[in-house]
Design an enzyme around this catalytic site. Structure first.
Site, mmCIF file in Angstrom:
data_model
loop_
_atom_site.group_PDB
_atom_site.id
_atom_site.type_symbol
_atom_site.label_atom_id
_atom_site.label_comp_id
_atom_site.label_asym_id
_atom_site.label_seq_id
_atom_site.Cartn_x
_atom_site.Cartn_y
_atom_site.Cartn_z
ATOM 1 N N ALA A 125 0.916 -1.027 -0.129
ATOM 2 C CA ALA A 125 -0.425 0.225 -0.052
ATOM 3 C C ALA A 125 0.944 1.486 0.353
ATOM 4 O O ALA A 125 0.193 1.910 0.027
ATOM 5 C CB ALA A 125 -0.948 -0.245 1.663
ATOM 6 N N ASN A 193 1.680 -4.040 7.664
ATOM 7 C CA ASN A 193 2.735 -4.604 6.444
ATOM 8 C C ASN A 193 3.376 -3.234 5.742
ATOM 9 O O ASN A 193 4.605 -4.160 5.849
ATOM 10 C CB ASN A 193 1.905 -5.104 5.784
ATOM 11 N N HIS A 223 -0.599 6.781 3.381
ATOM 12 C CA HIS A 223 0.344 6.623 4.254
ATOM 13 C C HIS A 223 1.607 7.565 3.660
ATOM 14 O O HIS A 223 1.797 7.576 2.538
ATOM 15 C CB HIS A 223 0.929 5.204 3.561
HETATM 16 N N1 LIG Z 1 2.222 -5.952 2.189
HETATM 17 C C1 LIG Z 1 0.556 -5.436 2.022
HETATM 18 O O1 LIG Z 1 1.247 -4.288 2.163
HETATM 19 C C2 LIG Z 1 -0.121 -5.756 2.366
HETATM 20 C C3 LIG Z 1 -1.771 -4.871 2.154
HETATM 21 C C4 LIG Z 1 -2.936 -5.747 2.607
HETATM 22 C C5 LIG Z 1 -3.105 -6.998 4.067
HETATM 23 N N2 LIG Z 1 -1.759 -7.527 3.993
HETATM 24 C C6 LIG Z 1 -1.660 -8.807 4.435
HETATM 25 O O2 LIG Z 1 -2.573 -10.129 3.808
HETATM 26 C C7 LIG Z 1 -2.899 -10.611 3.905
HETATM 27 C C8 LIG Z 1 -4.131 -11.430 3.161
HETATM 28 O O3 LIG Z 1 -5.384 -9.727 3.435
HETATM 29 P P1 LIG Z 1 -6.198 -9.864 3.039
HETATM 30 O O4 LIG Z 1 -7.276 -8.719 2.649
HETATM 31 O O5 LIG Z 1 -6.538 -11.160 1.659
HETATM 32 O O6 LIG Z 1 -6.949 -10.846 4.202
HETATM 33 P P2 LIG Z 1 -8.515 -11.569 3.945
HETATM 34 O O7 LIG Z 1 -8.302 -11.824 5.091
HETATM 35 O O8 LIG Z 1 -9.534 -10.821 3.175
HETATM 36 O O9 LIG Z 1 -7.820 -13.497 3.962
HETATM 37 C C9 LIG Z 1 -7.567 -13.619 4.780
HETATM 38 C C10 LIG Z 1 -7.173 -15.137 4.338
HETATM 39 O O10 LIG Z 1 -6.370 -16.522 4.715
HETATM 40 C C11 LIG Z 1 -7.448 -17.391 5.398
HETATM 41 N N3 LIG Z 1 -5.912 -18.079 7.045
HETATM 42 C C12 LIG Z 1 -5.487 -17.186 7.929
HETATM 43 N N4 LIG Z 1 -5.122 -17.562 8.398
HETATM 44 C C13 LIG Z 1 -4.627 -18.687 7.623
HETATM 45 C C14 LIG Z 1 -3.936 -20.144 7.956
HETATM 46 N N5 LIG Z 1 -3.441 -20.098 9.209
HETATM 47 N N6 LIG Z 1 -3.906 -21.134 7.269
HETATM 48 C C15 LIG Z 1 -4.435 -20.679 6.327
HETATM 49 N N7 LIG Z 1 -5.664 -19.790 5.586
HETATM 50 C C16 LIG Z 1 -5.433 -18.512 6.821
HETATM 51 C C17 LIG Z 1 -8.781 -16.672 6.100
HETATM 52 O O11 LIG Z 1 -9.695 -17.912 6.676
HETATM 53 C C18 LIG Z 1 -8.824 -15.841 5.365
HETATM 54 O O12 LIG Z 1 -9.738 -16.948 4.070
HETATM 55 C C19 LIG Z 1 -2.928 -10.901 5.471
HETATM 56 O O13 LIG Z 1 -1.808 -10.734 5.995
HETATM 57 C C20 LIG Z 1 -2.657 -8.719 5.005
HETATM 58 O O14 LIG Z 1 -2.372 -8.382 6.480
HETATM 59 C C21 LIG Z 1 -0.268 -7.598 2.923
#
Ligand SMILES: NC(=O)c1ccc[n+]([C@@H]2O[C@H](COP(=O)([O-])OP(=O)(O)OC[C@H]3O[C@@H](n4cnc5c(N)ncnc54)[C@H](O)[C@@H]3O)[C@@H](O)[C@H]2O)c1
Length: 272
Positions: A125, A193, A223
């Site tokens: 982001a 993140n 940000h």
């Molecule tokens: N790098 C970045 O800038 C950035 C930005 C946004 C989100 N993220 C991260 O990306 C990840 C996904 O985000 P999202 O918006 O898709 O979230 P989300 O909640 O929509 O999806 C996460 C999915 O992962 C599954 N999950 C959770 N724990 C698990 C495990 N131990 N094993 C297998 N599956 C599991 C959940 O059931 C869910 O379906 C999050 O960790 C979030 O913090 C990173």
């Protein structure tokens, strides 16, 4: 040439959008081979939406076995373990939950180098990682991230709960947190993140300064990054639209991962 097999761990908002992107834009080069989610029904649902790839719904070990590239889009609680297992088996990984590897990135990079595979960390982001990487060759003096979010986007964060901060009572611009990136990632694991990536690409988590500010006036997440180096100063602001399927995620974060995937499979590499 056979298509690259991509496995996705975490079939939520980002996992689903990346799967659709791979099917829609990269189908001549790649296919989704396997899906894994803590909630099995989410893997099955995503499988039913994919028409070209026919992936299996699998556990993590099976998924790694049947993939050339693993996408972690699940949780900071597992991103390190998923990355370590993947790289140990000489497969590459794209990590979204970068907060989960903040103290372990160097170890993972060393493993990838040893095993001749790759770790991809999308800019997510934020903007300015290209400049940070370039300036770090000349030496970085200071990196500061100021994250601004509406109160509802901070609800449930460990720091808010622990300090009993009543977000509904905030009626003006308020600094919620000020500290280093390591503490920010611990206290705001879902929201920060970006602080982790900034630390890994720059001067480390203990030296990277983070400020989190909220106000009822804020309508979106933004940000602001300031990088000071003897070779120049960079200031960027990304004002992000929340992702439709998960308002805690920025749309730009999903797009940035798509851009990384496109670059992996493209002969033209733009930017550093
Ligand atoms: N790098 C970045 O800038 C950035 C930005 C946004 C989100 N993220 C991260 O990306 C990840 C996904 O985000 P999202 O918006 O898709 O979230 P989300 O909640 O929509 O999806 C996460 C999915 O992962 C599954 N999950 C959770 N724990 C698990 C495990 N131990 N094993 C297998 N599956 C599991 C959940 O059931 C869910 O379906 C999050 O960790 C979030 O913090 C990173």
């Amino acid at each position: 040439m056979s298509k690259s097999r991509i496995g996705i761990v975490g079939c939520g908002a980002i996992g689903k959008s990346l799967a659709k992107f791979i099917e829609g834009q990269l189908s001549s080069k790649a296919k989704i081979s396997a899906l894994c989610d803590l909630d099995y029904s989410k893997a099955v649902l995503l499988k039913s939406l994919l028409k070209k790839s026919k992936p299996m719904a699998a556990d993590l070990d099976e998924l790694i076995k049947h993939s050339d590239l693993v996408i972690e889009s699940a949780s900071g609680k597992i991103s390190y373990q998923v990355a370590k297992k993947t790289l140990s088996r000489r497969k590459s990984i794209l990590i979204m939950s970068i907060g989960g590897i903040i103290s372990k990135a160097k170890e993972l990079f060393a493993l990838a180098r040893k095993n001749n595979c790759f770790v991809y960390l999308p800019s997510g982001a934020i903007c300015g990682i290209d400049g940070l990487k370039a300036l770090s060759l000349a030496g970085i003096e200071k990196v500061t991230l100021t994250t601004r979010k509406p109160p509802k986007a901070l609800k449930g964060a460990g720091y808010i709960v622990k300090n009993k901060i009543d977000l509904d009572r905030i009626n003006k611009e308020t600094v919620i947190f000020e500290g280093n990136a390591l503490d920010a990632v611990r206290d705001f694991p879902q929201n920060i993140n970006v602080a982790a990536l900034l630390s890994i690409a720059g001067i480390g988590a203990k030296s990277t300064k983070v400020k989190i500010v909220t106000s009822p006036e804020y309508k979106d997440n933004s940000h602001e990054i300031e990088i000071i180096s003897k070779a120049g100063t960079i200031k960027t602001v990304s004002r992000n639209v929340p992702f439709e399927e998960n308002p805690k995620t920025s749309y730009l974060a999903a797009l940035s991962a798509m851009a990384v995937l496109r670059s992996i499979f493209d002969s033209a590499k733009i930017g550093n």
